[in-house]
Write a protein that holds these residues in place. Sequence first.
Motif, PDB file in Angstrom:
ATOM      1  N   VAL A 193       0.827  -1.199   0.000  1.00 52.43           N
ATOM      2  CA  VAL A 193       0.000   0.000   0.000  1.00 52.43           C
ATOM      3  C   VAL A 193       0.869   1.260   0.000  1.00 52.43           C
ATOM      4  CG1 VAL A 193      -0.178   0.044   2.521  1.00 52.43           C
ATOM      5  CG2 VAL A 193      -1.915   1.213   1.150  1.00 52.43           C
ATOM      6  N   THR A 194       0.413   2.240  -0.769  1.00 57.18           N
ATOM      7  CA  THR A 194       0.993   3.575  -0.699  1.00 57.18           C
ATOM      8  C   THR A 194      -0.123   4.511  -0.260  1.00 57.18           C
ATOM      9  OG1 THR A 194       2.736   3.238  -2.317  1.00 57.18           O
ATOM     10  CG2 THR A 194       1.916   5.485  -2.083  1.00 57.18           C
ATOM     11  N   VAL A 195       0.158   5.324   0.745  1.00 56.15           N
ATOM     12  CA  VAL A 195      -0.856   6.237   1.265  1.00 56.15           C
ATOM     13  C   VAL A 195      -0.473   7.677   0.921  1.00 56.15           C
ATOM     14  CG1 VAL A 195      -2.068   7.070   3.318  1.00 56.15           C
ATOM     15  CG2 VAL A 195      -1.364   4.670   3.170  1.00 56.15           C
ATOM     16  N   LEU A 196      -1.412   8.378   0.351  1.00 58.10           N
ATOM     17  CA  LEU A 196      -1.187   9.787   0.048  1.00 58.10           C
ATOM     18  C   LEU A 196      -1.909  10.651   1.073  1.00 58.10           C
ATOM     19  CD1 LEU A 196      -1.637  10.064  -3.825  1.00 58.10           C
ATOM     20  CD2 LEU A 196       0.385   9.456  -2.515  1.00 58.10           C
ATOM     21  N   ARG A 197      -1.275  11.748   1.427  1.00 57.16           N
ATOM     22  CA  ARG A 197      -1.927  12.715   2.296  1.00 57.16           C
ATOM     23  C   ARG A 197      -1.419  14.092   1.902  1.00 57.16           C
ATOM     24  NH1 ARG A 197      -0.519  11.057   7.590  1.00 57.16           N
ATOM     25  NH2 ARG A 197       0.981  12.727   7.839  1.00 57.16           N
ATOM     26  N   ASP A 198      -2.332  15.002   1.640  1.00 61.13           N
ATOM     27  CA  ASP A 198      -1.972  16.367   1.259  1.00 61.13           C
ATOM     28  C   ASP A 198      -0.945  16.380   0.125  1.00 61.13           C
ATOM     29  OD1 ASP A 198      -3.636  17.317   3.233  1.00 61.13           O
ATOM     30  OD2 ASP A 198      -2.037  17.293   4.727  1.00 61.13           O
ATOM     31  N   GLY A 199      -1.099  15.496  -0.824  1.00 58.36           N
ATOM     32  CA  GLY A 199      -0.230  15.511  -1.987  1.00 58.36           C
ATOM     33  C   GLY A 199       1.130  14.875  -1.766  1.00 58.36           C
ATOM     34  N   ARG A 200       1.324  14.218  -0.617  1.00 56.53           N
ATOM     35  CA  ARG A 200       2.615  13.568  -0.393  1.00 56.53           C
ATOM     36  C   ARG A 200       2.388  12.094  -0.088  1.00 56.53           C
ATOM     37  NH1 ARG A 200       4.985  16.397   4.418  1.00 56.53           N
ATOM     38  NH2 ARG A 200       7.087  16.376   3.540  1.00 56.53           N
ATOM     39  N   SER A 201       3.383  11.285  -0.443  1.00 55.25           N
ATOM     40  CA  SER A 201       3.258   9.870  -0.122  1.00 55.25           C
ATOM     41  C   SER A 201       3.809   9.663   1.274  1.00 55.25           C
ATOM     42  CB  SER A 201       4.012   9.023  -1.155  1.00 55.25           C
ATOM     43  OG  SER A 201       5.259   9.599  -1.460  1.00 55.25           O
ATOM     44  N   VAL A 202       2.908   9.432   2.232  1.00 56.41           N
ATOM     45  CA  VAL A 202       3.336   9.305   3.624  1.00 56.41           C
ATOM     46  C   VAL A 202       3.660   7.861   3.983  1.00 56.41           C
ATOM     47  CG1 VAL A 202       2.171  11.367   4.427  1.00 56.41           C
ATOM     48  CG2 VAL A 202       0.937   9.209   4.354  1.00 56.41           C
ATOM     49  N   ALA A 203       3.248   6.939   3.150  1.00 56.64           N
ATOM     50  CA  ALA A 203       3.669   5.555   3.316  1.00 56.64           C
ATOM     51  C   ALA A 203       3.908   5.018   1.917  1.00 56.64           C
ATOM     52  CB  ALA A 203       2.602   4.743   4.017  1.00 56.64           C
ATOM     53  N   ARG A 204       5.051   4.389   1.717  1.00 56.47           N
ATOM     54  CA  ARG A 204       5.407   3.990   0.353  1.00 56.47           C
ATOM     55  C   ARG A 204       5.624   2.496   0.289  1.00 56.47           C
ATOM     56  NH1 ARG A 204       9.960   8.653   0.319  1.00 56.47           N
ATOM     57  NH2 ARG A 204       8.531  10.419   0.141  1.00 56.47           N
ATOM     58  N   GLY A 205       4.727   1.842  -0.344  1.00 58.58           N
ATOM     59  CA  GLY A 205       4.915   0.421  -0.600  1.00 58.58           C
ATOM     60  C   GLY A 205       5.037  -0.438   0.646  1.00 58.58           C
ATOM     61  N   LEU A 206       4.257  -0.102   1.688  1.00 62.69           N
ATOM     62  CA  LEU A 206       4.286  -0.937   2.890  1.00 62.69           C
ATOM     63  C   LEU A 206       3.570  -2.250   2.619  1.00 62.69           C
ATOM     64  CD1 LEU A 206       3.389   1.632   5.664  1.00 62.69           C
ATOM     65  CD2 LEU A 206       5.617   1.048   4.723  1.00 62.69           C
ATOM     66  N   ALA A 207       4.084  -3.331   3.234  1.00 60.96           N
ATOM     67  CA  ALA A 207       3.395  -4.611   3.100  1.00 60.96           C
ATOM     68  C   ALA A 207       2.162  -4.588   3.981  1.00 60.96           C
ATOM     69  CB  ALA A 207       4.333  -5.748   3.520  1.00 60.96           C
ATOM     70  N   LEU A 208       1.025  -4.872   3.390  1.00 63.04           N
ATOM     71  CA  LEU A 208      -0.220  -4.767   4.146  1.00 63.04           C
ATOM     72  C   LEU A 208      -0.322  -5.823   5.238  1.00 63.04           C
ATOM     73  CD1 LEU A 208      -2.719  -3.788   1.383  1.00 63.04           C
ATOM     74  CD2 LEU A 208      -2.583  -2.719   3.617  1.00 63.04           C
ATOM     75  N   GLY A 209       0.390  -6.935   5.026  1.00 67.21           N
ATOM     76  CA  GLY A 209       0.341  -7.998   6.018  1.00 67.21           C
ATOM     77  C   GLY A 209       0.824  -7.547   7.386  1.00 67.21           C
ATOM     78  N   ASN A 210       1.651  -6.519   7.415  1.00 68.90           N
ATOM     79  CA  ASN A 210       2.207  -6.071   8.687  1.00 68.90           C
ATOM     80  C   ASN A 210       1.431  -4.915   9.304  1.00 68.90           C
ATOM     81  OD1 ASN A 210       4.183  -7.887   8.095  1.00 68.90           O
ATOM     82  ND2 ASN A 210       5.578  -6.350   7.247  1.00 68.90           N
ATOM     83  N   LEU A 211       0.345  -4.513   8.649  1.00 75.59           N
ATOM     84  CA  LEU A 211      -0.368  -3.327   9.111  1.00 75.59           C
ATOM     85  C   LEU A 211      -1.746  -3.697   9.637  1.00 75.59           C
ATOM     86  CD1 LEU A 211       0.367  -0.853   6.201  1.00 75.59           C
ATOM     87  CD2 LEU A 211       1.143  -0.585   8.543  1.00 75.59           C
ATOM     88  N   THR A 212      -2.232  -2.896  10.573  1.00 77.85           N
ATOM     89  CA  THR A 212      -3.626  -3.030  10.983  1.00 77.85           C
ATOM     90  C   THR A 212      -4.432  -1.937  10.290  1.00 77.85           C
ATOM     91  OG1 THR A 212      -3.429  -1.520  12.828  1.00 77.85           O
ATOM     92  CG2 THR A 212      -2.912  -3.834  13.260  1.00 77.85           C
ATOM     93  N   ARG A 213      -5.722  -2.140  10.265  1.00 79.94           N
ATOM     94  CA  ARG A 213      -6.582  -1.127   9.662  1.00 79.94           C
ATOM     95  C   ARG A 213      -6.413   0.216  10.353  1.00 79.94           C
ATOM     96  NH1 ARG A 213     -12.639  -2.479   8.185  1.00 79.94           N
ATOM     97  NH2 ARG A 213     -12.436  -4.578   7.366  1.00 79.94           N
ATOM     98  N   SER A 214      -6.313   0.151  11.659  1.00 79.19           N
ATOM     99  CA  SER A 214      -6.217   1.382  12.429  1.00 79.19           C
ATOM    100  C   SER A 214      -4.954   2.154  12.050  1.00 79.19           C
ATOM    101  CB  SER A 214      -6.213   1.032  13.912  1.00 79.19           C
ATOM    102  OG  SER A 214      -6.309   2.208  14.658  1.00 79.19           O
TER     103      SER A 214
END
Lengths: 547, 331
Positions: free
Chosen positions: A223-244
């Motif tokens: 997953v890559t997360v954008l916020r205010d026009g910036r990539s705040v997370a780049r290519g994180l493996a979703l398996g290691n993340l929680t929804r929160s």
Amino acid sequence: MRLIATDLVKVFPGVRALDGVTIDLRPGTVHALLGENGAGKSTLIKILTGVHKPDGGTLRLVPDGWQAPGDAAGGAGGRELHFGGPADAQLAGIGVVHQERNLVPAFSVAENIALQRMPRSRGLVDRAAVRRLAQGCLAELEVELDLDRPVAELSVAQMQLVEVAKALATDSRLLLLDEPTSALTSEESDHLYAVVRRLRDQGRIVVLVSHKLEEVFAVADTVTVLRDGRSVARGLALGNLTRSQVVDLMVGRAHADIELGARSVDPRATPALELEAVSTAGGHRDVSLVVRPGEILGLYGLVGAGRSELARAVLGLDTITSGRLLVGGRPVTIGSVGQALREHRIGYVTENRKEEGIFLEQTVSRNVTVTVWDRLARWGVVRDRSEDTVLARYVDRLGIRLSGPRQLAGQLSGGNQQKLSLAKWLAADCAVLIIDEPTVGIDVRTKAAFHELIAELAEGGLAILLISSDLPEVVTLADRIAVMRDHQLVGEVDNDHHYTTMSGRVIRLVHGESQESGAAEAGASETGAPETGTLETGAPRPGVPAA
Amino acid sequence: MTLPSLVETAAGPSGPRVRASLRGTEVVLAGLALAAFVVLAVTTGGNLVEPATLRAVFQFLAVPMVIGLSQMVVLAVGQMNLSVGVLTGLTAVAAAALMADRGWPAWLAVLAALVLGLVVGLANGLLVVLTRINGFIITLATMTIISGVRYGINGTGTYQGYSDGLVSLGRASVLGIPTVFLAAVVVAVLVWLFFARAVRGRQLLASGGNPLAARLSGISNDTSLVIAHALSGLLAGVAGVLVLALSGSVNASIGDDLLLPSFAAPIIGGVALAGGVVSVLGTCLAAFIVRLVDVAQAQYNINPRWVDLVVGAVVLGAVLLSQKRIGRGGT
């Protein structure tokens, strides 16, 4: 192939839509792209598909098996891409399945799939080759469809599959799916997910743009997360993340708290506008809300949640099938905007000023007085001078810049046109104003001034229903925030005007995430940051967006 | 509190200049009309400014002017009315029949012609609103119907001598100005006032210019459509009365040749086909220029076919010009 975008910047007048976006798309992965409204997703998609040219940063294509010496991440390798237009992106193997259907309804399935590269023989379409091409694409997806059926007869889900097949027909190695399941049932969605996984297993890159977190967690690998026009997370493996954690990444904690909502609203006052379990022909179910005089009710939700449509139902532009509409405590039925205006003093400041709010070929004066012609007229006749008098009341107050009252509205800048469409409703002297996305496409300075004005109107006793997809705007202005999802209200919160807490609560409501903020607030996203990829926590950025 | 003013105050290069260019069109047309008139006057050796010729020029300008305005009011709401020509004929023949066959007094027959025009226009408007079928198609149908009905009144027969009083009034002049032309000017002024001052007129322009915005500003587009068509019908009735008063003999073929002029005048006059912008002055000036083409044909004994060719070419040119204008305006 592998596509790497580095530090992309895209500036539109008044907005930095992208302000340093880096995304690394590897073959054989489903890569989710997340972000709130206005985070820059659409702009990024448009750059990847050649619609927009970036103002900064690079796009590079790394062929399969290529390894940059000394740089396992492929940082310096590959061929730099410069798209002159969407056709170039297509040639580079990037296909996109848009939210809007891009099929020709009268053409057959086969013809639609082959549309972008119609096989020809001797100048004529080679029908056999068209069918072979289409058949091949559908076979790759392991989907069975009648090749000769007109697309108009297909279900939405089948059309979606035709769109995917169409992208394959142009040898797309990268497929962008923009909100692919927004119109699908869960069964149909599951079928599509199976197709997506198949595409991934064939070694393609699938980019999934979605608002649905459950979908992202079900299908995507990274997953890559954008916020205010910036990539705040780049290519994180979703398996290691929680929804929160993902929600926290989307929300950020960088916004300054702005105090524009300190009004005292009498909670016992008769509501100026009240919806009682309203359902509409447009699909709203049991929507109940209350707006009191002097109060701003923020109505937040994702684009397409049905907020503007709700406003239209209130104004009689869409049918209310059940429930009650009360104005000043009395049940009413409203059949048109004219009736809402004249009989119930309800005004509607539209979202889309150019298409819905402004008469470009008419004078500025007439644009403002269109709502009050009846009142200005004697014997059905309006004098230009009385119109100019009305206009004059708003020129200074709203800071409308014009050369004279008889200037044509079409000659004004976008911001000034926006002011006209607001002035039109101020002139109408309404008791209730429904304001739809007041600051979309407006520069930061005017936006702040608009916010002040809206707050001032509420202080003056107006009841305001503020529809906005701009969360900071809602948190800045509203007394209470109602959240709409899929044409239903999913919750309402009192606004404490602290962006961090409010945005977390609102976004959890939007995504159907019941867990309250606070637990994740302790910094889980930093400490729990997964090892792969990079995580950039938003440093406080002053002046975002309305301070 | 004051909102900060935006820096980009003046119209950007993409700002539309429809109104400004509309004035431009009117000035150009006025110049063109004057120039054509002078050239024609000189080349015919002053024949054109003979009182009799001059009177004929303006007498036969009245109907094209009014019929042009009749088309203009429906163009204002973005509609077309193909039935204006035949409706003019129908009202003229019907009024003549009432006078000649039924012995109605002229004033009552004139009133009946106006009411008939209004009612047919109203029917056009209601059909458009109630069926949601494009006005082009509705009026194509009513045009065909009316075209037949005209012949139902008196077959191919011609009415003459229906009202000596009306005809002598129609051929009279006041201070050297033909009465029918004066009537057309009065009608034009009223139409101008309607669009410039009346709430209804403004609503028509708003509905034509941006139906969605009009609706969301509390205007009923349906009402605008019905009023525009009714007004168009009424003006066609006025044109019918003018024909009646001027020619002294009417038959069912009247109006067949009015459809092109009804479009030519507003289109050359700078009226937007898409709706929302009208020009009464431009329409009248354009009708005058078309009239001069007719006069030139008569004066030089040109084959009449050439007139249609010239008018058609001018219409095409005017549309191209206005498209270029709008394209540059960026709307």
